[in-house]
Scaffold this motif. Structure first.
Motif, short mmCIF file in Angstrom:
data_model
loop_
_atom_site.label_atom_id
_atom_site.label_comp_id
_atom_site.label_asym_id
_atom_site.label_seq_id
_atom_site.Cartn_x
_atom_site.Cartn_y
_atom_site.Cartn_z
N ARG A 31 -4.86 3.16 -50.95
CA ARG A 31 -6.09 2.37 -51.05
C ARG A 31 -7.35 3.21 -50.94
NH1 ARG A 31 -4.07 -0.04 -53.73
NH2 ARG A 31 -2.90 -1.96 -53.52
N HIS A 32 -7.21 4.46 -50.47
CA HIS A 32 -8.37 5.34 -50.33
C HIS A 32 -8.04 6.70 -50.91
CE1 HIS A 32 -10.67 2.69 -47.68
NE2 HIS A 32 -9.48 2.32 -47.23
N VAL A 33 -8.93 7.20 -51.75
CA VAL A 33 -8.75 8.56 -52.29
C VAL A 33 -10.03 9.34 -52.03
CG1 VAL A 33 -8.33 9.96 -54.35
CG2 VAL A 33 -7.18 7.74 -54.11
N TRP A 34 -9.88 10.51 -51.42
CA TRP A 34 -11.01 11.41 -51.23
C TRP A 34 -10.83 12.55 -52.20
CZ3 TRP A 34 -8.85 8.68 -47.29
CH2 TRP A 34 -9.73 7.91 -46.51
N LEU A 35 -11.85 12.77 -53.04
CA LEU A 35 -11.83 13.89 -53.97
C LEU A 35 -12.82 14.93 -53.44
CD1 LEU A 35 -11.95 11.93 -57.37
CD2 LEU A 35 -9.92 12.80 -56.14
N ALA A 36 -12.33 16.13 -53.16
CA ALA A 36 -13.19 17.19 -52.62
C ALA A 36 -13.24 18.33 -53.63
CB ALA A 36 -12.63 17.68 -51.28
N GLY A 37 -14.44 18.66 -54.09
CA GLY A 37 -14.53 19.70 -55.10
C GLY A 37 -15.96 20.11 -55.38
N ALA A 71 -2.74 11.69 -57.34
CA ALA A 71 -3.51 10.61 -56.68
C ALA A 71 -3.27 9.29 -57.40
CB ALA A 71 -4.99 10.97 -56.65
N ARG A 72 -3.29 9.31 -58.75
CA ARG A 72 -3.06 8.06 -59.51
C ARG A 72 -1.68 7.50 -59.23
NH1 ARG A 72 -5.58 10.85 -63.65
NH2 ARG A 72 -3.61 11.34 -64.68
N ALA A 73 -0.69 8.39 -59.18
CA ALA A 73 0.68 7.92 -58.90
C ALA A 73 0.75 7.28 -57.52
CB ALA A 73 1.66 9.09 -59.02
N LEU A 74 0.05 7.86 -56.56
CA LEU A 74 0.08 7.30 -55.20
C LEU A 74 -0.72 6.00 -55.12
CD1 LEU A 74 -0.11 10.64 -53.17
CD2 LEU A 74 1.86 9.09 -53.36
N VAL A 75 -1.79 5.90 -55.91
CA VAL A 75 -2.52 4.62 -55.98
C VAL A 75 -1.60 3.56 -56.57
CG1 VAL A 75 -4.44 3.41 -57.12
CG2 VAL A 75 -4.82 5.66 -56.06
N GLY A 76 -0.83 3.93 -57.57
CA GLY A 76 0.14 3.00 -58.17
C GLY A 76 1.17 2.54 -57.16
N PRO A 104 -7.32 0.42 -58.24
CA PRO A 104 -8.27 -0.25 -57.36
C PRO A 104 -8.56 0.51 -56.06
CG PRO A 104 -6.10 -1.18 -57.06
CD PRO A 104 -5.97 -0.13 -58.12
N ALA A 105 -8.16 1.77 -55.96
CA ALA A 105 -8.44 2.49 -54.72
C ALA A 105 -9.95 2.71 -54.57
CB ALA A 105 -7.73 3.84 -54.72
N GLU A 106 -10.38 2.79 -53.33
CA GLU A 106 -11.77 3.15 -53.04
C GLU A 106 -11.84 4.67 -53.10
OE1 GLU A 106 -14.31 2.41 -49.20
OE2 GLU A 106 -13.20 0.60 -49.78
N VAL A 107 -12.77 5.20 -53.89
CA VAL A 107 -12.83 6.65 -54.08
C VAL A 107 -14.09 7.21 -53.42
CG1 VAL A 107 -12.90 8.53 -55.77
CG2 VAL A 107 -11.54 6.47 -56.23
N HIS A 108 -13.91 8.28 -52.65
CA HIS A 108 -15.03 8.94 -51.98
C HIS A 108 -15.02 10.39 -52.43
CE1 HIS A 108 -14.33 5.58 -49.07
NE2 HIS A 108 -13.09 5.89 -49.34
N THR A 109 -16.18 10.99 -52.56
CA THR A 109 -16.22 12.39 -52.96
C THR A 109 -16.88 13.24 -51.88
OG1 THR A 109 -18.33 12.18 -54.10
CG2 THR A 109 -16.35 11.76 -55.41
#
Ligand SMILES: NC(=O)c1ccc[n+]([C@@H]2O[C@H](COP(=O)([O-])OP(=O)(O)OC[C@H]3O[C@@H](n4cnc5c(N)ncnc54)[C@H](OP(=O)(O)O)[C@@H]3O)[C@@H](O)[C@H]2O)c1
Length: 251
Positions: free
Chosen positions: A34-40, A25-30, A55-60
């Protein structure tokens, strides 16, 4: 969704605290995501991981591999929010083989997480990717799936099943615009392997992430990480059983 240059805009990590999943996810933000969803399962740890994804917006989202009812809500919520180009199937557990032998229920639970959970989440994610007509499901398989070994055959069997499933799913998605990338890392230094003796070509989550991004760029369907472990896997497959046993006993 991808932008006009084909760059990833949205990433969903299933197993949202996985060190390898977060490195991808960090590599793709680099690269502009712009949006990362973390599901866990661990909300606090996912929130803590968000800082490094700026600077991505992170949602869980809550997601438990052992609870199939949690899969569709977590995946659909991410897609409904505006498009996901890359879904990373990163969850798994790895315990000592002797623990599984002493407590078969724990072996069955590990297989359910690593294989059955992957089938359920993979099918849901594939449906969502096919419906939007683009995007890649990244499935973290393993060199451990190459050949059964005494030291890790419960984990290896589940990974072999997951790898087989993912390659079949890739066939099923042909013509939809969605794809599957099967990633087969060797030994990666993460909390999953803490305390284990590293194997040759041991690598880092960041290096695996670089290999994944390269494979996404190439539109590859399989990636070994590092690429040399392809030959380790080949050697494991063709090596005489007696030699494999001797090497495995040293682990
Ligand atoms: N490390 C290696 O050497 C290596 C090599 C080849 C392949 N892989 C594969 O790469 C992937 C990522 O591994 P990693 O090294 O990043 O390990 P990790 O940091 O230990 O991550 C494993 C992840 O799986 C999650 N998980 C476990 N059980 C779950 C469940 N029931 N429901 C939801 N999430 C669950 C964990 O969540 P919690 O925080 O809630 O426990 C954690 O996020 C795995 O599929 C692993 O098999 C790893």
């Amino acid at each position: 969704m991808t932008d006009a240059l084909g760059r990833t805009r949205g990433v969903l990590v299933l197993g949202g605290t996985s060190e390898i999943g977060l490195a991808i996810a960090r590599a793709l933000v680099g690269r502009g995501a712009r949006h990362v969803w973390l599901a866990g399962r661990d909300e606090a740890a996912m929130h803590a991981a968000a800082e490094a994804l700026r600077p991505a917006e992170v949602h869980t989202r809550p997601f438990d591999a052992l609870d199939p009812a949690s899969h569709s809500p977590a995946i659909d919520a991410a897609f409904a929010a505006g498009g996901v180009d890359v879904v990373v199937l990163a969850f798994a557990v790895l315990d000592d083989q002797r623990t599984y032998e002493a407590n078969p229920a724990s072996g069955a639970a590990a297989a359910s997480t690593n294989f059955t959970g992957g089938v359920s989440a993979g099918l849901h994610a594939a449906q969502a990717l096919a419906a939007q007509g683009h995007g890649t499901l990244v499935v973290l398989s393993s060199v451990a799936a190459s050949r059964p070994r005494r030291s890790n055959y419960v984990y290896g069997a589940a990974k072999a099943g997951l790898d087989f499933f993912a390659r079949g799913l890739a066939e099923a998605l042909r013509g939809t615009g969605a794809r599957v990338l099967v990633v087969r890392p060797g030994f990666v230094r993460t909390r999953m392997t803490a305390g284990l003796r590293p194997l040759p070509f041991a690598t880092t989550p960041e290096a695996v992430a670089d290999d994944v991004v390269g494979a996404l760029d190439r539109g590859a369907s399989v990636a070994w990480s590092p690429s040399l472990v392809r030959w380790v896997a080949f050697a494991l497959r063709v090596m005489p059983a007696a030699l494999l046993r001797r090497l495995d006993r040293r682990r």
